[in-house]
Write an enzyme that holds these catalytic residues in place. Structure first.
Site, PDB file in Angstrom:
ATOM      1  N   ASP A  60     109.594 -63.078  34.043  1.00 14.32           N
ATOM      2  CA  ASP A  60     109.249 -61.904  34.851  1.00 14.32           C
ATOM      3  C   ASP A  60     108.582 -60.830  33.991  1.00 14.32           C
ATOM      4  O   ASP A  60     109.089 -60.467  32.922  1.00 14.32           O
ATOM      5  CB  ASP A  60     110.525 -61.348  35.493  1.00 14.32           C
ATOM      6  N   THR A 107     107.386 -58.210  41.986  1.00 16.26           N
ATOM      7  CA  THR A 107     108.153 -59.420  41.695  1.00 16.26           C
ATOM      8  C   THR A 107     108.340 -60.340  42.893  1.00 16.26           C
ATOM      9  O   THR A 107     107.933 -61.509  42.863  1.00 16.26           O
ATOM     10  CB  THR A 107     109.528 -59.037  41.122  1.00 16.26           C
ATOM     11  N   ASN A 128     109.112 -55.324  47.180  1.00 16.93           N
ATOM     12  CA  ASN A 128     110.537 -55.404  46.869  1.00 16.93           C
ATOM     13  C   ASN A 128     111.362 -54.600  47.863  1.00 16.93           C
ATOM     14  O   ASN A 128     112.561 -54.808  48.003  1.00 16.93           O
ATOM     15  CB  ASN A 128     110.801 -54.901  45.450  1.00 16.93           C
ATOM     16  N   TYR A 194     121.870 -65.745  43.233  1.00 18.04           N
ATOM     17  CA  TYR A 194     121.382 -64.960  42.104  1.00 18.04           C
ATOM     18  C   TYR A 194     122.492 -64.107  41.505  1.00 18.04           C
ATOM     19  O   TYR A 194     123.225 -63.410  42.207  1.00 18.04           O
ATOM     20  CB  TYR A 194     120.224 -64.064  42.530  1.00 18.04           C
ATOM     21  N   ASP A 230     110.575 -58.281  31.829  1.00 17.24           N
ATOM     22  CA  ASP A 230     110.365 -57.255  32.851  1.00 17.24           C
ATOM     23  C   ASP A 230     111.374 -56.116  32.723  1.00 17.24           C
ATOM     24  O   ASP A 230     111.002 -54.936  32.755  1.00 17.24           O
ATOM     25  CB  ASP A 230     110.466 -57.885  34.242  1.00 17.24           C
ATOM     26  N   HIS A 234     110.402 -52.173  31.980  1.00 17.25           N
ATOM     27  CA  HIS A 234     110.698 -51.015  32.826  1.00 17.25           C
ATOM     28  C   HIS A 234     111.463 -49.949  32.042  1.00 17.25           C
ATOM     29  O   HIS A 234     111.172 -48.754  32.147  1.00 17.25           O
ATOM     30  CB  HIS A 234     111.543 -51.444  34.028  1.00 17.25           C
ATOM     31  N   ASP A 277     105.028 -63.435  37.003  1.00 14.53           N
ATOM     32  CA  ASP A 277     104.669 -62.967  38.337  1.00 14.53           C
ATOM     33  C   ASP A 277     103.645 -61.844  38.300  1.00 14.53           C
ATOM     34  O   ASP A 277     102.890 -61.643  39.252  1.00 14.53           O
ATOM     35  CB  ASP A 277     105.919 -62.512  39.094  1.00 14.53           C
ATOM     36  N   HIS A 278     103.603 -61.107  37.201  1.00 12.60           N
ATOM     37  CA  HIS A 278     102.714 -59.954  37.064  1.00 12.60           C
ATOM     38  C   HIS A 278     102.809 -59.467  35.631  1.00 12.60           C
ATOM     39  O   HIS A 278     103.580 -60.005  34.823  1.00 12.60           O
ATOM     40  CB  HIS A 278     103.114 -58.831  38.030  1.00 12.60           C
ATOM     41  N   HIS A 383     104.860 -51.758  37.304  1.00 13.49           N
ATOM     42  CA  HIS A 383     103.815 -52.664  37.782  1.00 13.49           C
ATOM     43  C   HIS A 383     103.695 -52.454  39.278  1.00 13.49           C
ATOM     44  O   HIS A 383     104.428 -51.663  39.867  1.00 13.49           O
ATOM     45  CB  HIS A 383     104.162 -54.119  37.441  1.00 13.49           C
TER      46      HIS A 383
END
Length: 762
Positions: A60, A107, A128, A194, A230, A234, A277-278, A383
């Protein structure tokens, strides 16, 4: 040198000579010997199946630039790569400089685009967080994200695999832990709910345990997900030593997986795909903010707004007037912010076809965020911005028996992966937005590309020739008086036009102006273009596809070489004498329409490029557009002229669209010449040297941004892919190209070319 604190230390910057010396000193250490040299025939017979399993790994927020970073230890460079394992897999297998994420670069939307092959507007997971006006509920990845009501659109690959009798497994992936009552096959055979606290090592161990299963229980397709880098991006920003350390941490997990496969003697019996993903960009806390309250004081109480790099605004009062009040108040107020009605967003963003996307969308410059009074959360990286920003791009690396070795391929959109993975697992793909075969060039042994019988092309449309040959004694027409501004009741003087040409000359012009064939209507689906009214008009300067029933040009195709002629700026529209009396020409069509002062008549084939004056003024070359956007078309023509001087001959196809929001499309190609390619031309140019850039320019004025964007920025903003243009025109372009070459063009991203303008946002 700064120590690495909890808030994020900057990346050390050794001088170039020191860095070079360290690199050379460690070159011998940076071997990829851990990648076992073997082939699929060596896979254990008790383990190997018909197709090697696929393991799809997501890191991620891993931006491509991370792959060029050196590892750090106690704030010092160790010399080896921070992502040494991934670098080895890329160098030994196949990779791309980047993979383009779907918009918005967030994401959940992008993970679901990768696994379904659908843009977010098609699969419905558009952010999201978002609101669904039909469900009258809000989606959030933090609460209730596994409710199946949100996941009704699109078929993820784990479902495709299971429906077709094979086994799928996921160790986390957005949407994979959603369960559907009485529809067990929509979930993977094996999956975990998750849980972020699950260690990365345990995730890898479980994937290896799945690989240990007997063939009738072993997954044919497996996903593996890591939240890093990710989370750290952040927290402290991507340009920090902390982010580099997390890159190394996830890279070591990839190494652990490879080592585990090697211990089992199956490291070359599995196809591994590593993606993100980005990307990630700096977004300093408390800086680069635009407070919407400054312009719409009641925005917090009058709208449902999801804020950040990409901001959506849904007025609580669902009226056109309320939308215009809020949109107008935000219009052109801050140079770092643009507000759009969603129907005005560039087609390349694919952000229209769901009610979950509200009518008002705010586009921010990179690193800038929209807020209401103050930020609701603190972070140093983010992002979500436009996917034309380089820092928003994702990674792609693949290694395994199915993939070519030591190749770097052109970037592609992430929606293309689904079809590729379906081929690897040997299942039939569900409906998706990708192009079957677009990534087959990545494969060691690509399948044959069979032309779908349902997509056969129509025969070439009939050629209309001169009045003298086809219209003896034809009834006189109304003329173009109204279009020429000569008032009612007047008729344009009859003009004799010499348009006779031999068949040999027609063939020469077809080659000159359509070096790869004329656009054809695709017949696999109902078309908006009546087939029996589509005719071909051959002129000295250009070719035209014309709809004689509606009186509208479908497309024009021509070649531009050098500067504009500037010798036909003054003239009058004349009826095309080749049209039959039962045909409708543009002048005849427009004579029955109430004229307004807000319409301009443009030359679809630009009169500025005309060598034959009369050709450009035929009414089969006439298209009306709102006066407010005519200057954008004029600027585009100027840019075509500039590019033809700097880049050599250009082939241009342009015309109006009939689907989505009305646009004028441009598809421009050129040959990238080099010192050994003097014999190449627009027909013979190899596909790898063929440059292509396309645009979909709206023919409606932007409601909120029209007065504060330059013509060239407007054109760059509305860059498109060839696939986009085919979607909105019903045309198939370049029918004379081999299928493999056409797929090469269809798979290219909007960032692939700078032929007319560099669309990269800074």
């Amino acid at each position: 040198m700064r120590s690495m604190g909890a808030t994020g230390a900057s990346i050390p910057s050794p001088d170039s000579e020191q860095a070079k010396g360290q690199q050379e000193a460690h070159n011998s250490q940076e071997t990829c010997s851990f990648l076992k040299e073997s082939n699929r025939e060596e896979c254990p017979s008790f383990w190997a199946g018909k197709e090697p399993p696929v393991i799809l790994i997501s890191l991620d927020g891993f931006r491509p630039e991370y792959l060029s970073r050196r590892a750090l230890e106690n704030g010092e460079y160790r010399g080896e790569w921070a992502a040494a394992t991934i670098k080895c897999l890329a160098q030994s297998g196949i990779s791309s400089p980047y993979m383009m994420p779907s918009y918005p670069t967030i994401t959940f939307p992008n993970h679901y685009s990768i696994i379904t092959g659908l843009y977010p507007e098609s699969h419905g997971i558009i952010g999201n967080q978002f609101h669904d006006p039909d469900l009258k509920d809000n989606f959030s990845i933090y609460t209730g994200a596994t409710d199946p009501k949100w996941w009704q659109n699109g078929e993820p690959l784990w479902t495709t695999v299971r429906k077709q009798g094979k086994i799928s497994a996921t160790y986390f992936w957005p949407g994979s832990d959603v369960t559907f009552a009485e529809e067990e096959q929509r979930s993977p055979n094996y999956f975990f709910k998750y849980k972020k606290s699950t260690s990365f090592g345990e995730r890898v161990n479980q994937v290896l345990r799945w690989m240990d299963l007997p063939i009738d229980k072993r997954p044919a397709f497996t996903t593996l997900y890591f939240e890093e880098p990710d989370s750290i991006g952040h927290k402290v920003g991507p340009n920090t030593a902390n982010a580099t350390e997390k890159v190394t941490i996830v890279d070591r997990q990839i190494r652990k997986l490879i080592d585990g496969l090697t211990e089992r003697n199956i490291s070359n019996c599995v196809n591994i795909i590593i993606v993100s993903d980005h990307g990630m960009a700096d977004s300093p806390q408390g800086q680069k903010l635009v407070d919407l309250v400054k312009y719409v004081p009641d925005v917090a109480n009058s709208t449902l707004t999801f804020l950040g790099p990409v901001t959506s605004i849904r007025p609580l009062k669902d009226t056109k007037g309320e939308e215009e009040r809020i949109g107008g108040a935000l219009s052109c107020k801050d140079p770092h912010m643009r507000v759009f009605n969603k129907w005005e967003l560039p087609y390349r963003m694919h952000s229209v076809r769901t009610r979950r996307i509200p009518n008002l969308m705010v586009d921010m410059d990179i690193s800038w965020r929209a807020v209401i009074k103050e930020e609701a959360w603190g972070s140093s990286g983010a992002h979500g911005w436009d996917n034309l920003y380089l820092n928003m791009q994702a990674i792609f690396v693949a290694y395994g028996p199915a993939f070519k070795n030591r190749e770097v391929v052109r970037p592609f959109e992430n929606v293309q992966l689904y079809n590729l993975m379906c081929h690897l697992v040997n299942v039939t793909p569900s409906e998706n937005n990708g192009t079957w075969g677009a990534l087959h060039h990545l494969l060691m042994d690509p399948p044959n590309l069979n032309v779908d019988a349902n997509e056969e092309l129509l025969d070439m449309p009939p050629i209309l020739r001169t009045m003298a040959e086809t219209k003896d004694g034809a009834k006189k027409r109304t003329g173009c008086a109204l279009v020429n501004g000569e008032g009612n009741g007047k008729t344009s003087p009859e003009i004799e036009i010499e348009m006779k040409m031999t068949e040999d000359r027609e063939n020469e012009l077809l080659i000159a102006h359509a070096p790869l064939g004329i656009p054809f209507v695709v017949s696999s689906e109902p078309s908006t273009i009546p087939n029996d009214s589509n005719v071909l008009l051959i002129n000295e300067d250009y070719l035209t596809g014309f709809d004689t029933e509606s009186g509208i040009p479908l497309w024009t195709s021509y070649t531009v070489s050098g500067n504009m002629t500037n010798n036909t700026n003054i003239g009058k529209w004349i009826e095309d004498p080749r049209l039959e009396t039962n045909h409708t020409g543009s002048c005849q069509r427009l004579s029955s329409i109430v004229q307004t002062k807000d319409v301009d008549y443009i030359h679809l084939f630009p009169k500025e490029f005309a060598m034959q004056k009369m050709d450009a003024w035929l009414d089969t070359n006439l298209l009306e557009v709102p006066s407010g956007i005519a200057h954008f078309i004029a600027t585009m023509i100027q840019m075509l002229s500039e590019a033809s001087v700097s880049r050599g001959p250009l082939h241009v196809i342009s015309g109006p669209t009939r689907q989505h929001s009305p646009c004028v499309f441009f598809v421009v190609t050129a040959c990238r010449m080099n010192s050994t390619a003097g014999e190449w031309n627009l027909t013979t140019c190899p596909v790898e040297h063929r440059d292509l850039q396309a645009f979909l320019l709206p023919v409606r004025e932007w409601k909120y941004q029209n007065s504060c964007i330059s013509d060239r920025d407007f054109i760059a903003y509305n860059v498109a892919t060839l696939k986009d243009v085919e979607r909105v025109t019903d045309f198939q372009f370049f029918p004379d190209l081999p299928m493999e070459d056409k797929l090469n063009l269809l798979a290219r991203t909007t960032l692939d070319s700078t032929l007319i303008i560099d669309p990269t946002r800074q």
